[in-house]
Design an enzyme around this catalytic site. Sequence first.
Site, PDB file in Angstrom:
ATOM      1  N   LYS A 171       0.855  -1.193   0.000  1.00  0.00           N
ATOM      2  CA  LYS A 171       0.000   0.000   0.000  1.00  0.00           C
ATOM      3  C   LYS A 171       0.886   1.236   0.000  1.00  0.00           C
ATOM      4  O   LYS A 171       1.953   1.237   0.625  1.00  0.00           O
ATOM      5  CB  LYS A 171      -0.869   0.017   1.267  1.00  0.00           C
ATOM      6  N   GLY A 191     -25.101   2.460   2.320  1.00  0.00           N
ATOM      7  CA  GLY A 191     -24.162   3.084   1.384  1.00  0.00           C
ATOM      8  C   GLY A 191     -24.498   2.727  -0.043  1.00  0.00           C
ATOM      9  O   GLY A 191     -24.371   1.582  -0.459  1.00  0.00           O
ATOM     10  N   GLY A 218     -23.104   3.952  -2.902  1.00  0.00           N
ATOM     11  CA  GLY A 218     -22.078   4.519  -3.777  1.00  0.00           C
ATOM     12  C   GLY A 218     -21.893   3.623  -4.984  1.00  0.00           C
ATOM     13  O   GLY A 218     -22.817   2.922  -5.422  1.00  0.00           O
ATOM     14  N   ASN A 219     -20.686   3.628  -5.525  1.00  0.00           N
ATOM     15  CA  ASN A 219     -20.406   2.855  -6.740  1.00  0.00           C
ATOM     16  C   ASN A 219     -20.738   1.381  -6.557  1.00  0.00           C
ATOM     17  O   ASN A 219     -21.336   0.756  -7.431  1.00  0.00           O
ATOM     18  CB  ASN A 219     -18.930   2.995  -7.117  1.00  0.00           C
ATOM     19  N   VAL A 220     -20.354   0.812  -5.426  1.00  0.00           N
ATOM     20  CA  VAL A 220     -20.600  -0.617  -5.214  1.00  0.00           C
ATOM     21  C   VAL A 220     -22.027  -0.859  -4.711  1.00  0.00           C
ATOM     22  O   VAL A 220     -22.749  -1.716  -5.238  1.00  0.00           O
ATOM     23  CB  VAL A 220     -19.596  -1.222  -4.199  1.00  0.00           C
ATOM     24  N   TYR A 236     -24.831   0.764  -4.913  1.00  0.00           N
ATOM     25  CA  TYR A 236     -25.938   0.934  -5.861  1.00  0.00           C
ATOM     26  C   TYR A 236     -25.970  -0.218  -6.873  1.00  0.00           C
ATOM     27  O   TYR A 236     -27.032  -0.767  -7.186  1.00  0.00           O
ATOM     28  CB  TYR A 236     -25.839   2.283  -6.581  1.00  0.00           C
TER      29      TYR A 236
HETATM   30  P1  NAI Z   1     -18.324   5.246  -2.627  1.00  0.00           P
HETATM   31  O1  NAI Z   1     -17.564   6.369  -2.013  1.00  0.00           O
HETATM   32  O2  NAI Z   1     -18.708   5.308  -4.061  1.00  0.00           O
HETATM   33  O3  NAI Z   1     -19.679   4.981  -1.809  1.00  0.00           O
HETATM   34  C1  NAI Z   1     -19.786   5.070  -0.424  1.00  0.00           C
HETATM   35  C2  NAI Z   1     -21.221   5.523  -0.137  1.00  0.00           C
HETATM   36  O4  NAI Z   1     -21.460   5.437   1.265  1.00  0.00           O
HETATM   37  C3  NAI Z   1     -21.491   6.962  -0.565  1.00  0.00           C
HETATM   38  O5  NAI Z   1     -22.675   7.020  -1.341  1.00  0.00           O
HETATM   39  C4  NAI Z   1     -21.658   7.689   0.773  1.00  0.00           C
HETATM   40  O6  NAI Z   1     -22.559   8.781   0.670  1.00  0.00           O
HETATM   41  C5  NAI Z   1     -22.208   6.589   1.646  1.00  0.00           C
HETATM   42  N1  NAI Z   1     -22.042   6.778   3.081  1.00  0.00           N
HETATM   43  C6  NAI Z   1     -21.010   7.326   3.759  1.00  0.00           C
HETATM   44  N2  NAI Z   1     -21.256   7.283   5.078  1.00  0.00           N
HETATM   45  C7  NAI Z   1     -22.470   6.695   5.245  1.00  0.00           C
HETATM   46  C8  NAI Z   1     -23.256   6.359   6.361  1.00  0.00           C
HETATM   47  N3  NAI Z   1     -22.864   6.630   7.608  1.00  0.00           N
HETATM   48  N4  NAI Z   1     -24.455   5.762   6.151  1.00  0.00           N
HETATM   49  C9  NAI Z   1     -24.867   5.476   4.897  1.00  0.00           C
HETATM   50  N5  NAI Z   1     -24.162   5.779   3.798  1.00  0.00           N
HETATM   51  C10 NAI Z   1     -22.971   6.372   3.973  1.00  0.00           C
HETATM   52  O7  NAI Z   1     -17.463   3.933  -2.324  1.00  0.00           O
HETATM   53  P2  NAI Z   1     -17.527   2.531  -3.055  1.00  0.00           P
HETATM   54  O8  NAI Z   1     -16.494   2.488  -4.102  1.00  0.00           O
HETATM   55  O9  NAI Z   1     -18.934   2.204  -3.375  1.00  0.00           O
HETATM   56  O10 NAI Z   1     -17.016   1.573  -1.888  1.00  0.00           O
HETATM   57  C11 NAI Z   1     -17.858   1.236  -0.811  1.00  0.00           C
HETATM   58  C12 NAI Z   1     -17.065   0.437   0.215  1.00  0.00           C
HETATM   59  O11 NAI Z   1     -16.559  -0.746  -0.404  1.00  0.00           O
HETATM   60  C13 NAI Z   1     -15.843   1.162   0.781  1.00  0.00           C
HETATM   61  O12 NAI Z   1     -15.663   0.782   2.117  1.00  0.00           O
HETATM   62  C14 NAI Z   1     -14.693   0.630  -0.058  1.00  0.00           C
HETATM   63  O13 NAI Z   1     -13.463   0.687   0.642  1.00  0.00           O
HETATM   64  C15 NAI Z   1     -15.141  -0.802  -0.277  1.00  0.00           C
HETATM   65  N6  NAI Z   1     -14.583  -1.416  -1.463  1.00  0.00           N
HETATM   66  C16 NAI Z   1     -14.796  -0.859  -2.695  1.00  0.00           C
HETATM   67  C17 NAI Z   1     -14.300  -1.458  -3.828  1.00  0.00           C
HETATM   68  C18 NAI Z   1     -14.583  -0.908  -5.198  1.00  0.00           C
HETATM   69  O14 NAI Z   1     -14.377  -1.647  -6.184  1.00  0.00           O
HETATM   70  N7  NAI Z   1     -15.062   0.300  -5.319  1.00  0.00           N
HETATM   71  C19 NAI Z   1     -13.475  -2.687  -3.749  1.00  0.00           C
HETATM   72  C20 NAI Z   1     -13.381  -3.238  -2.410  1.00  0.00           C
HETATM   73  C21 NAI Z   1     -13.898  -2.597  -1.327  1.00  0.00           C
END
Ligand code: NAI
Length: 361
Positions: free
Chosen positions: A80, A180, A182-184, A186
């Site tokens: 990392k 949450g 977000g990208n994942v 949804y």
């Molecule tokens: P993202 O940043 O696109 O989505 C995170 C979402 O969580 C956002 O919509 C945000 O508004 C929401 N959020 C934040 N605090 C919140 C709360 N207290 N209650 C409800 N919603 C809340 O991130 P992404 O990429 O979707 O990743 C989500 C998780 O999965 C993260 O922990 C990331 O480390 C993990 N992850 C993501 C990967 C990927 O391919 N993007 C791969 C492996 C793990």
Amino acid sequence: MLTIEHHPEGIPEKVVRLSDPESGLHGCIVLHSTRLGPAAGGCRFWHYRDDGELNRDALRLAEGMAMKNAMAGLPLGGGKAVLQVPEGPYDRGEMFRAFGRAIEMLAGEYVTAEDVGTTVADMEQVARSTSHVAGLEPQDGRPGGDPSPWTALGVFKAMEVAVRHRLGRDLADVTVAVQGLGNVGYALCELLHGAGARLVVADTRSEVVARAASNFGAMVVSSASHGGVSEIGQVAADVWAPCALGGALSSQQVDALKAKVVCGAANNQLVDMDVADKIVAKGVLYAPDYLVNAGGIINVAAEYLGWDEAQVVARVNAIPERLEQVLDLSVRESVSPAHAANIVACQLIREGREYRDTKAA
Ligand code: NAI
């Protein structure tokens, strides 16, 4: 600019300190282990209080990547990079090109990609100085770009196994609470809706919850947290899918939990390993985070190693089988699934063996 601490017999194998006042680059790269291949893991760009906090985060995250990459059956070790956001003005492009030059000096021992605080545009800058970088725009139909849809697919397939294992049901017969969107999160909702699951959702962004309510008929609850317990984590659902930030599973949260299965994408869901035992005692099945959310790193690995999409599909499809094996091991050894996953991952790293024949692990 580079100071390298070698730890010949130890873990981590190497800590590389980065300091380039001219560009503003300051941080470190931790190579936790290269026994399975180049240490791979993204670059976090964050405000840290001091170097101590930055180093601790880098060590913890590099170890997590080693476990995740081993468990995903990738020919990659774990590492990392963690960079401090500069206090004053700086040229972001120049800083990431300097970071790329540092990576190039490691001659392929470390491979970077995006993480919290970094973007595809940053990785494009890194790529001007080194080829040891992934997470670039996809080209000529080869894997690349946003890995989130693959992460969501892996979580979805793992959830099918977890629900069958714990509840003896299909996803069409359960309610899933997704924290949450977000990208994942949804993308996961889309898959779950397609499979006929009922959805309850929460996000701090009102526009995405409204979209999920309209597109998937999802019930919306608040994302507020009271005393460390989030409302979405205590609704009457069969499955809880944490897809927001780490640390979702605290001792208080487990006390409040009504779901019988926890399976989500967020990294580092367990506040500590004692919580893993508490979850078991409560009769809840926790699907280990780094096992189920490996779809993204599989896509990143494919981009770096030159695999095609069929390889990505095959490896993401292996995630549910791995979960079954870890759940079997946890029963055989009377340990939590989280401990069982750690046993398997540590063994693979120790032996320098890829998780190809999962049944033999
Ligand atoms: P993202 O940043 O696109 O989505 C995170 C979402 O969580 C956002 O919509 C945000 O508004 C929401 N959020 C934040 N605090 C919140 C709360 N207290 N209650 C409800 N919603 C809340 O991130 P992404 O990429 O979707 O990743 C989500 C998780 O999965 C993260 O922990 C990331 O480390 C993990 N992850 C993501 C990967 C990927 O391919 N993007 C791969 C492996 C793990």
